[in-house]
Design a protein around this motif. Structure first.
Motif, PDB file in Angstrom:
ATOM      1  N   ASP A 172       0.826  -1.197   0.000  1.00  0.00           N
ATOM      2  CA  ASP A 172       0.000   0.000   0.000  1.00  0.00           C
ATOM      3  C   ASP A 172       0.866   1.256   0.000  1.00  0.00           C
ATOM      4  O   ASP A 172       0.419   2.331  -0.413  1.00  0.00           O
ATOM      5  N   MET A 173       2.134   1.127   0.426  1.00  0.00           N
ATOM      6  CA  MET A 173       3.046   2.269   0.421  1.00  0.00           C
ATOM      7  C   MET A 173       3.457   2.681  -0.991  1.00  0.00           C
ATOM      8  O   MET A 173       3.950   3.784  -1.206  1.00  0.00           O
ATOM      9  N   VAL A 174       3.256   1.766  -1.946  1.00  0.00           N
ATOM     10  CA  VAL A 174       3.571   2.092  -3.339  1.00  0.00           C
ATOM     11  C   VAL A 174       2.800   3.319  -3.784  1.00  0.00           C
ATOM     12  O   VAL A 174       3.310   4.169  -4.531  1.00  0.00           O
ATOM     13  N   LYS A 175       1.574   3.442  -3.315  1.00  0.00           N
ATOM     14  CA  LYS A 175       0.716   4.555  -3.740  1.00  0.00           C
ATOM     15  C   LYS A 175       1.282   5.910  -3.347  1.00  0.00           C
ATOM     16  O   LYS A 175       0.946   6.930  -3.956  1.00  0.00           O
ATOM     17  N   ILE A 176       2.127   5.914  -2.308  1.00  0.00           N
ATOM     18  CA  ILE A 176       2.728   7.171  -1.874  1.00  0.00           C
ATOM     19  C   ILE A 176       3.519   7.815  -3.007  1.00  0.00           C
ATOM     20  O   ILE A 176       3.557   9.041  -3.146  1.00  0.00           O
ATOM     21  N   TRP A 177       4.137   6.962  -3.817  1.00  0.00           N
ATOM     22  CA  TRP A 177       5.012   7.463  -4.876  1.00  0.00           C
ATOM     23  C   TRP A 177       4.288   7.655  -6.208  1.00  0.00           C
ATOM     24  O   TRP A 177       4.838   8.275  -7.133  1.00  0.00           O
ATOM     25  N   ASP A 178       3.068   7.148  -6.333  1.00  0.00           N
ATOM     26  CA  ASP A 178       2.380   7.175  -7.617  1.00  0.00           C
ATOM     27  C   ASP A 178       2.075   8.589  -8.108  1.00  0.00           C
ATOM     28  O   ASP A 178       2.177   8.870  -9.313  1.00  0.00           O
ATOM     29  N   VAL A 225       1.412   4.300 -21.651  1.00  0.00           N
ATOM     30  CA  VAL A 225       0.282   5.024 -21.077  1.00  0.00           C
ATOM     31  C   VAL A 225      -0.517   5.650 -22.214  1.00  0.00           C
ATOM     32  O   VAL A 225       0.058   6.102 -23.208  1.00  0.00           O
ATOM     33  N   LYS A 226      -1.830   5.663 -22.096  1.00  0.00           N
ATOM     34  CA  LYS A 226      -2.703   6.248 -23.110  1.00  0.00           C
ATOM     35  C   LYS A 226      -2.276   7.686 -23.410  1.00  0.00           C
ATOM     36  O   LYS A 226      -2.116   8.502 -22.493  1.00  0.00           O
ATOM     37  N   LYS A 227      -2.098   8.002 -24.713  1.00  0.00           N
ATOM     38  CA  LYS A 227      -1.508   9.283 -25.097  1.00  0.00           C
ATOM     39  C   LYS A 227      -2.532  10.400 -25.284  1.00  0.00           C
ATOM     40  O   LYS A 227      -2.152  11.573 -25.336  1.00  0.00           O
ATOM     41  N   THR A 228      -3.788  10.063 -25.405  1.00  0.00           N
ATOM     42  CA  THR A 228      -4.811  11.086 -25.609  1.00  0.00           C
ATOM     43  C   THR A 228      -5.438  11.491 -24.279  1.00  0.00           C
ATOM     44  O   THR A 228      -5.478  10.711 -23.332  1.00  0.00           O
ATOM     45  N   GLY A 229      -5.929  12.723 -24.225  1.00  0.00           N
ATOM     46  CA  GLY A 229      -6.568  13.199 -23.001  1.00  0.00           C
ATOM     47  C   GLY A 229      -5.547  13.708 -21.995  1.00  0.00           C
ATOM     48  O   GLY A 229      -4.461  14.185 -22.356  1.00  0.00           O
ATOM     49  N   ASP A 230      -5.878  13.604 -20.713  1.00  0.00           N
ATOM     50  CA  ASP A 230      -5.033  14.096 -19.632  1.00  0.00           C
ATOM     51  C   ASP A 230      -3.951  13.053 -19.339  1.00  0.00           C
ATOM     52  O   ASP A 230      -4.214  12.004 -18.752  1.00  0.00           O
ATOM     53  N   LEU A 231      -2.707  13.340 -19.729  1.00  0.00           N
ATOM     54  CA  LEU A 231      -1.628  12.365 -19.583  1.00  0.00           C
ATOM     55  C   LEU A 231      -1.373  12.000 -18.127  1.00  0.00           C
ATOM     56  O   LEU A 231      -1.153  10.831 -17.799  1.00  0.00           O
ATOM     57  N   GLU A 232      -1.391  12.990 -17.255  1.00  0.00           N
ATOM     58  CA  GLU A 232      -1.110  12.711 -15.849  1.00  0.00           C
ATOM     59  C   GLU A 232      -2.180  11.794 -15.251  1.00  0.00           C
ATOM     60  O   GLU A 232      -1.873  10.843 -14.529  1.00  0.00           O
ATOM     61  N   ARG A 233      -3.446  12.075 -15.566  1.00  0.00           N
ATOM     62  CA  ARG A 233      -4.525  11.214 -15.077  1.00  0.00           C
ATOM     63  C   ARG A 233      -4.414   9.819 -15.680  1.00  0.00           C
ATOM     64  O   ARG A 233      -4.604   8.809 -14.980  1.00  0.00           O
ATOM     65  N   ASN A 234      -4.105   9.751 -16.970  1.00  0.00           N
ATOM     66  CA  ASN A 234      -3.936   8.453 -17.614  1.00  0.00           C
ATOM     67  C   ASN A 234      -2.829   7.644 -16.944  1.00  0.00           C
ATOM     68  O   ASN A 234      -2.941   6.418 -16.794  1.00  0.00           O
ATOM     69  N   GLU A 241      -3.905   0.168 -12.532  1.00  0.00           N
ATOM     70  CA  GLU A 241      -4.243  -1.043 -13.269  1.00  0.00           C
ATOM     71  C   GLU A 241      -3.090  -2.052 -13.265  1.00  0.00           C
ATOM     72  O   GLU A 241      -3.314  -3.267 -13.340  1.00  0.00           O
ATOM     73  N   SER A 242      -1.871  -1.538 -13.179  1.00  0.00           N
ATOM     74  CA  SER A 242      -0.684  -2.401 -13.325  1.00  0.00           C
ATOM     75  C   SER A 242      -0.145  -2.916 -12.007  1.00  0.00           C
ATOM     76  O   SER A 242       0.851  -3.651 -12.001  1.00  0.00           O
ATOM     77  N   ILE A 243      -0.756  -2.554 -10.897  1.00  0.00           N
ATOM     78  CA  ILE A 243      -0.174  -2.861  -9.598  1.00  0.00           C
ATOM     79  C   ILE A 243       0.034  -4.362  -9.382  1.00  0.00           C
ATOM     80  O   ILE A 243       1.046  -4.781  -8.817  1.00  0.00           O
ATOM     81  N   THR A 251       8.716  -4.798 -10.072  1.00  0.00           N
ATOM     82  CA  THR A 251       9.210  -3.600 -10.746  1.00  0.00           C
ATOM     83  C   THR A 251       8.048  -2.850 -11.372  1.00  0.00           C
ATOM     84  O   THR A 251       6.971  -3.437 -11.602  1.00  0.00           O
ATOM     85  N   THR A 252       8.228  -1.569 -11.674  1.00  0.00           N
ATOM     86  CA  THR A 252       7.188  -0.748 -12.293  1.00  0.00           C
ATOM     87  C   THR A 252       7.159  -1.046 -13.785  1.00  0.00           C
ATOM     88  O   THR A 252       8.152  -0.835 -14.490  1.00  0.00           O
ATOM     89  N   THR A 253       6.039  -1.536 -14.265  1.00  0.00           N
ATOM     90  CA  THR A 253       5.961  -2.060 -15.636  1.00  0.00           C
ATOM     91  C   THR A 253       5.425  -1.059 -16.658  1.00  0.00           C
ATOM     92  O   THR A 253       5.293  -1.407 -17.826  1.00  0.00           O
ATOM     93  N   CYS A 254       5.115   0.158 -16.221  1.00  0.00           N
ATOM     94  CA  CYS A 254       4.640   1.156 -17.186  1.00  0.00           C
ATOM     95  C   CYS A 254       5.314   2.496 -16.908  1.00  0.00           C
ATOM     96  O   CYS A 254       5.800   2.737 -15.802  1.00  0.00           O
ATOM     97  N   GLY A 255       5.354   3.335 -17.924  1.00  0.00           N
ATOM     98  CA  GLY A 255       5.956   4.653 -17.769  1.00  0.00           C
ATOM     99  C   GLY A 255       6.995   4.920 -18.841  1.00  0.00           C
ATOM    100  O   GLY A 255       7.316   4.053 -19.661  1.00  0.00           O
ATOM    101  N   PRO A 256       7.561   6.124 -18.856  1.00  0.00           N
ATOM    102  CA  PRO A 256       8.513   6.506 -19.912  1.00  0.00           C
ATOM    103  C   PRO A 256       9.775   5.651 -19.945  1.00  0.00           C
ATOM    104  O   PRO A 256      10.444   5.607 -20.983  1.00  0.00           O
TER     105      PRO A 256
END
Length: 358
Positions: A172-178, A225-234, A241-243, A251-256
């Motif tokens: 649950d501490m992972v969310k601190i960094w999200d 990450v979905k490129k359309t719309g609000d990138l930060e929210r996406n 979804e990936s947790i 490891t973190t499986t999504c992101g730049p």
């Protein structure tokens, strides 16, 4: 922008060398293993604060020496600047611009901008995604003042998040960094997407005259990450979804840090369907497209550094390349060049760690 002069001491195989450059074409000739590439490496250290080869500082100090020194004299936006880099073994690297110490590497960026071609770039299409991301990032840190800061913060937060995934059960501490990860990550993706879009448009203007054997070119940014719309929210939604996968793989499986860039020729992936000649032409066209993006973004061209590119081209393509460089300062290394291909500029000979104009 152009590089007026270079001075190096105890760097690689050069005990001491200096050269002044034309603001047009500069050809550095010499046999293999004489130090031609080392000169280009020294220039990139003044531009980026480190070697484009990712070499260790100690490895760049001349054999049986304890330190190296590099000085570049640059004419930038009607202003002359002097960039100095000093490194002593066992100590940190010291960088000064016009006599003032550079405290943050991001403060160095923009004083000397470069676009670099090395023979390994010909493998860019077939190498891993990290190489293609690095190619984009190297341009963006020079063009966008905040980009490097966002990259540093992103990877700092990513490391913290991954440490929890690897070492703890309190997931649950992972969310601190999200929140922070989404904030910095979305800004990185936004800048990369804009850059790749500009690159795709610029290469379409460049390659028809330069390399006509390459068909219609398109460059796409592939985001996790979905490129359309609000990138930060996406990004936040994708992290949620990936947790389960993140926990599974620790490891973190999504992101730049997982994104990629794809090159298409006539609608098909160049990695799998382009011939070796088409791939070579595409990469060289890519370098000229990068030059145009710099001019559009900051109002002037960077310095084009081409290492051993002539050996990859026949005489007709050498002629085509050299004629396309009339608007830039270009510094090109090679073992030889036909006299009828060299029209103006300067030529240098490098031999056993010595450089002289001829």
């Amino acid at each position: 922008m152009f590089l007026k002069g270079l001075e190096i001491n105890n760097f690689r195989n050069f005990e001491h060398a200096q050269a002044s450059f034309s603001d047009g074409l500069n050809i550095i000739l010499g046999k293999n293993a004489q130090g031609k590439t080392n000169l280009l490496e020294a220039i990139t250290i003044c531009a980026l604060g480190k070697s484009y080869k990712n070499a260790k500082n100690d490895d760049m100090v001349m054999f049986q020496r304890n330190d190296f020194f590099i000085r570049c004299s640059v004419h930038n936006s009607s202003v002359d600047k002097v960039i100095e880099v000093y490194y002593k073994k066992g100590d940190k690297k010291y960088i000064r611009v016009n006599g003032t110490s550079v405290q943050k590497i991001s403060d160095l960026f923009g004083n000397l901008n470069v676009v670099v071609f090395i023979p390994d770039d010909l493998k860019l299409l077939k190498q891993g995604p990290s190489d293609r991301r690095r190619f984009v990032d190297m341009d963006l840190v020079q063009i966008k003042p905040d980009y490097y800061h966002n990259m540093l913060q992103y990877f700092r937060v990513l490391k913290q998040r991954n440490n929890i995934l690897k070492n703890q059960k309190q997931y649950d501490m992972v969310k601190i960094w999200d929140e922070q990860l989404a904030w910095y990550g979305s800004r990185i993706v936004k800048e990369r997407m804009a850059f790749v879009d500009k690159l795709s448009k610029a290469i379409k203007r460049v390659h028809p005259d330069f390399m006509p054997e390459v068909g219609k070119v398109q460059i796409n940014y592939l985001s996790t990450v979905k490129k359309t719309g609000d990138l930060e929210r996406n990004y936040r939604e994708k992290l949620r979804e990936s947790i389960h996968n993140d926990i599974k793989f620790k490891t973190t499986t999504c992101g730049p840090h997982r994104d990629d860039i794809v090159f298409l020729i006539d609608g098909v992936d160049a990695r799998y369907f382009a011939s070796q000649g088409q791939q070579r032409s595409l990469i060289l066209s890519l370098k000229l497209a990068e030059m145009e993006i710099f001019r559009e973004s900051i109002g002037e061209y960077p310095i084009l550094l081409l290492d051993d590119v002539l050996s990859e081209l026949d005489s007709e393509r050498q002629r085509s390349l050299l004629s396309s460089l009339s608007n830039y300062q270009a510094i090109i290394t090679g073992t030889h060049i036909q006299d009828d291909l060299f029209i103006c500029g300067k030529r240098y000979l490098v031999d056993s760690g010595q450089i002289k104009e001829f």
